[in-house]
Design a protein around this motif. Structure first.
Motif, mmCIF file in Angstrom:
data_model
loop_
_atom_site.group_PDB
_atom_site.id
_atom_site.type_symbol
_atom_site.label_atom_id
_atom_site.label_comp_id
_atom_site.label_asym_id
_atom_site.label_seq_id
_atom_site.Cartn_x
_atom_site.Cartn_y
_atom_site.Cartn_z
ATOM 1 N N MET A 94 15.837 -62.553 -21.810
ATOM 2 C CA MET A 94 17.023 -62.886 -22.601
ATOM 3 C C MET A 94 16.717 -62.942 -24.103
ATOM 4 S SD MET A 94 19.582 -62.760 -20.819
ATOM 5 C CE MET A 94 19.087 -61.802 -19.399
ATOM 6 N N ALA A 95 15.468 -63.292 -24.447
ATOM 7 C CA ALA A 95 15.088 -63.271 -25.871
ATOM 8 C C ALA A 95 15.245 -61.852 -26.410
ATOM 9 C CB ALA A 95 13.648 -63.759 -26.054
ATOM 10 N N MET A 96 14.833 -60.870 -25.609
ATOM 11 C CA MET A 96 14.952 -59.478 -26.033
ATOM 12 C C MET A 96 16.399 -59.014 -26.024
ATOM 13 S SD MET A 96 12.101 -58.604 -27.021
ATOM 14 C CE MET A 96 11.421 -60.223 -27.283
ATOM 15 N N ASP A 99 19.697 -69.729 -25.864
ATOM 16 C CA ASP A 99 20.183 -70.367 -24.646
ATOM 17 C C ASP A 99 20.190 -69.268 -23.573
ATOM 18 O OD1 ASP A 99 21.735 -71.212 -22.528
ATOM 19 O OD2 ASP A 99 23.174 -72.283 -23.787
ATOM 20 N N THR A 100 19.202 -69.357 -22.688
ATOM 21 C CA THR A 100 18.992 -68.284 -21.719
ATOM 22 C C THR A 100 20.228 -68.031 -20.874
ATOM 23 O OG1 THR A 100 16.682 -68.913 -21.614
ATOM 24 C CG2 THR A 100 17.468 -67.494 -19.876
ATOM 25 N N LYS A 101 20.815 -69.132 -20.359
ATOM 26 C CA LYS A 101 21.919 -68.953 -19.428
ATOM 27 C C LYS A 101 23.154 -68.347 -20.105
ATOM 28 C CE LYS A 101 24.433 -71.001 -15.595
ATOM 29 N NZ LYS A 101 25.392 -69.935 -15.750
ATOM 30 N N SER A 102 23.526 -68.827 -21.286
ATOM 31 C CA SER A 102 24.733 -68.236 -21.889
ATOM 32 C C SER A 102 24.512 -66.792 -22.304
ATOM 33 C CB SER A 102 25.294 -69.032 -23.066
ATOM 34 O OG SER A 102 24.484 -70.056 -23.444
ATOM 35 N N THR A 103 23.263 -66.458 -22.683
ATOM 36 C CA THR A 103 22.989 -65.062 -23.024
ATOM 37 C C THR A 103 23.159 -64.177 -21.795
ATOM 38 O OG1 THR A 103 21.385 -65.871 -24.639
ATOM 39 C CG2 THR A 103 21.307 -63.534 -24.134
#
Lengths: 319, 360
Positions: free
Chosen positions: B137-139, B95-99
């Motif tokens: 954000m994945a990284m 979840d891009t935003k929460s990360t």
């Protein structure tokens, strides 16, 4: 329906689908087919990938309109151009009396800030540029090779989003102009393409409903690409066939392998048909099937083969 | 071609990043590698980006969560050896935003600063819409899981875009936004800079509207003091990716267009001094025997046609594989995975793929 009739009904076809399903190939085949009906086709690339270039065996697709397949006695020309978000944004600022800031924004990097501050602005301006082409270009048909499915939704949703966000000013005006184009089936429609496989079919169905609900754009028949041509007789039960003469020159093990190859092909083919049927059940749109090409990589010759298949599929539509 | 096996490669790493364009089976491959390592007894975390629904169901990922949840690896048939594994598989959907939000909380000086940023519209645009954010954000998630030290192996599926490797630029992504002239002007407003920036802001307002510009200014002001923390963390992520603990696996199918894209990704890695440790060639035509003599019974004609087509296709695939490998300089392990007769979307199908991928 005659292909001629098909290209009469709309000025621009936006080709969209998941990555790897053959969007660019379909766009090229549509352009060739339009050219065969005597219409000059303009192929527009929007992601800067230059994928159209290798299909037509040209070095690159430029920002300016260039001929990539000249007219012949029987066909009109195919032209192409590449519109990237960055060029669209800069050109739009220039065109709207903001040449000075466009230069400064590029120099300082603040152009990224604008694009981030107003998500969708680049998409809107690419669509705005396309609209301008539709109005100004003397091409008869415009074919747009849209970004991959996920991004195709953001791409086509951008105008509605910005029309709501910007209550007035130049962005507002631009957004409404583009929305007017997207909502008019005589000006444009979306042709969705998929492979006859589980995930791409699911994604196409989602995209189709979202496009209808959120964008309100006309949907063309959907294209199912890469259908294995049917080989009759692959379901023959070879155990009932007298193999004595064959076995003597081939051996049972080789025969078993041959059957395995046939079975594999048959199973993949059945899987494709079941996915196509599932698509028909879940999405009330007509289908145009294009064959998988086994014997060669896709070049101009194969594009023309696919244009033939497309013509036959369009003719078979009962509209 | 490297002589090491794919199994040995994965076993020797604690981070595996899979890269590839859309439609090549990257998410499924990531899941299969994760299953394999878990069944070999390791504790594995799998970061997926946007798994197809049936794959997500198969993994039991029906509830979208940004934190790892444990996947039940017990097969229905309890008598098989696989039931005895001591390994664990944990998976999450990014979840891009929460990360990103968590990152803001971590580096803000106090909760008030975090709130100012999180409630800013310009920030939500960055966390949702700025291109490259998902990759970044994945990284970040990878780094977080690797730093935790809870897992033996962290596997990351990258987004299926041409920008899959945008994270390589991630130390510069925010910096690009934060470093430029406008930001400096707002942060250290000398009179001259301020005058120029006010003019620019006025012109910007004409384009995007006054509210938007106010949001931008408020965001940059709220961000003050945090950028060093961000940059330093990005630097550590890059060090981790460049370390021996990490392997990049390129996933491709053997078509001209997909191998061109894969070669492009390989070049991007090479430009950043990162090696492709393995290339997974996915969905290849299965290798059926090639007949020299042909049976003459008419019933065999269709089978011969299928045989000929599959081999013509396999031959072309081979030229694409060779072309791709000739462009990958790092002597990768090459893994050939055949197309199965059925689509893969459950644990059984993944087990079949696992057997092909790891030659078990």
């Amino acid at each position: 329906m005659d292909p001629d009739e098909y290209f009469n009904r709309t000025r621009m076809v936006i080709v969209a689908g998941k990555g790897g399903v053959g969007k660019t190939v379909l766009s090229a085949a549509l352009a060739r087919l339009a050219a065969r009906t005597g219409r000059t086709a303009l192929l527009v690339e929007v992601d800067g990938r230059n994928a159209v270039a290798s299909l037509f065996d040209v070095a690159e697709i430029a920002y300016e309109e260039t001929v990539i397949a000249p007219a012949t006695d029987h066909t009109a020309a195919v032209r192409a151009r590449s519109i990237t978000p960055d060029t669209a944004l800069v050109e739009w600022l220039d065109d709207h009396g903001m040449k000075l800031i466009s230069k400064r924004l590029q120099r300082t990097g603040a152009i990224d800030v604008i694009a981030t501050a107003t998500p969708g602005i680049k998409d809107l301006l690419v669509l705005g540029k396309i609209k301008q082409l539709v109005v100004e270009s003397d091409a008869d048909v415009v074919i747009v090779d849209a970004p991959a499915a996920g991004h195709a939704m953001t791409f086509l949703r951008a105008p509605a989003m910005l029309a709501e966000m910007a209550r007035s000013g130049p962005i507002h005006t631009q957004a409404h102009a583009v929305l007017e184009m997207l909502h008019d089936p005589r000006q444009c429609e979306v042709m969705l393409v998929t492979l006859p496989e589980e995930t791409p079919v699911n994604e196409l169905i989602d995209t189709a409903f979202q496009l209808e609900d959120d964008v309100g754009i006309q949907l063309a028949p959907v294209v199912v690409n890469g259908m294995y041509p049917v080989i009759d007789g692959l379901d023959t039960d070879l155990s009932n066939v007298d193999l004595s003469s064959v076995k003597s020159n081939l051996g049972a093990a080789k025969i078993a392998e041959l059957r395995a190859a046939g079975d594999f092909r048959h199973k993949r083919s059945e899987l494709q048909t079941s996915q196509r049927d599932r698509l028909a059940d879940m999405l009330p749109l007509e289908q145009l099937a294009l064959p998988y090409i086994f014997d060669a990589d896709i070049g101009l010759e194969q594009i023309d083969e696919l244009a033939d298949a497309l013509a036959r599929a369009i003719e078979a539509l009962d509209v | 071609m490297s002589s090491a096996s794919f199994d040995e490669l994965i076993a020797s790493k604690s981070i595996v990043v899979l890269a590839g364009t859309g439609g090549v089976g990257k998410t499924t491959t990531s899941a299969v590698v994760a299953l394999h390592a878990a069944r070999a007894g390791r504790k594995v975390a799998l970061v997926t980006i946007d798994p197809a629904k049936r794959l997500a169901d198969a993994l039991g990922l029906d509830e979208l969560s940004n934190e790892p949840s444990r996947i039940d690896l017990t097969p229905d048939d309890q008598t098989t050896d696989k039931a005895k594994t001591t390994g664990e598989l944990w998976a999450l959907m990014l979840d891009t935003k929460s990360t990103f939000d968590a990152l803001i909380h971590r580096y803000s000086a106090d909760p008030a600063q975090a709130d100012r940023i999180l409630s800013n519209d310009f920030y939500s645009n960055i966390s949702n819409a700025l291109s490259g954010t998902q990759e970044y954000m994945a990284m970040e998630k990878l780094y977080e899981l690797a730093e935790d030290g809870d897992y033996d192996l962290v596997i990351v599926d990258t987004p299926p875009s041409r920008n899959a490797l945008a994270f390589l630029d991630s130390p510069n992504m925010l910096a690009r936004l934060l470093d430029h002239w406008l930001y400096k002007a707002l942060m250290t407003p000398t009179r001259k800079l301020l005058k120029a920036s006010n003019l620019l802001l006025k012109q910007l307002s004409k384009v995007v509207g006054g509210d938007v510009v106010e949001d931008i200014v408020a965001f940059f002001q709220a961000f003050e003091g945090m950028e060093d923390g961000f940059k330093e963390r990005s630097q550590r992520v890059m060090e981790l990716l460049a370390s021996d603990a990490c392997a990049f696996v390129l996933v491709a199918s053997a078509r001209r267009d997909t191998t061109i894209e894969a070669a492009y990704l390989a070049r991007q890695l090479a430009d950043n001094d990162l090696d492709v440790a393995a290339v997974v060639m996915n969905r290849l035509q299965p290798d059926f025997v090639r007949l020299k003599r042909r049976p003459r019974a008419p019933e065999f004609e269709p089978f011969l046609q299928a045989h000929d087509e599959l081999h013509a296709l396999a031959d072309r695939e081979e030229t694409h594989i060779e072309s791709l490998l000739s462009q990958v300089a790092s002597d990768p392990v090459v893994v050939r995975v055949p197309l199965l007769a059925t689509d893969v979307h459950d644990l059984d199908g993944m087990a079949e793929l696992q057997a092909k991928m790891f030659q078990t």
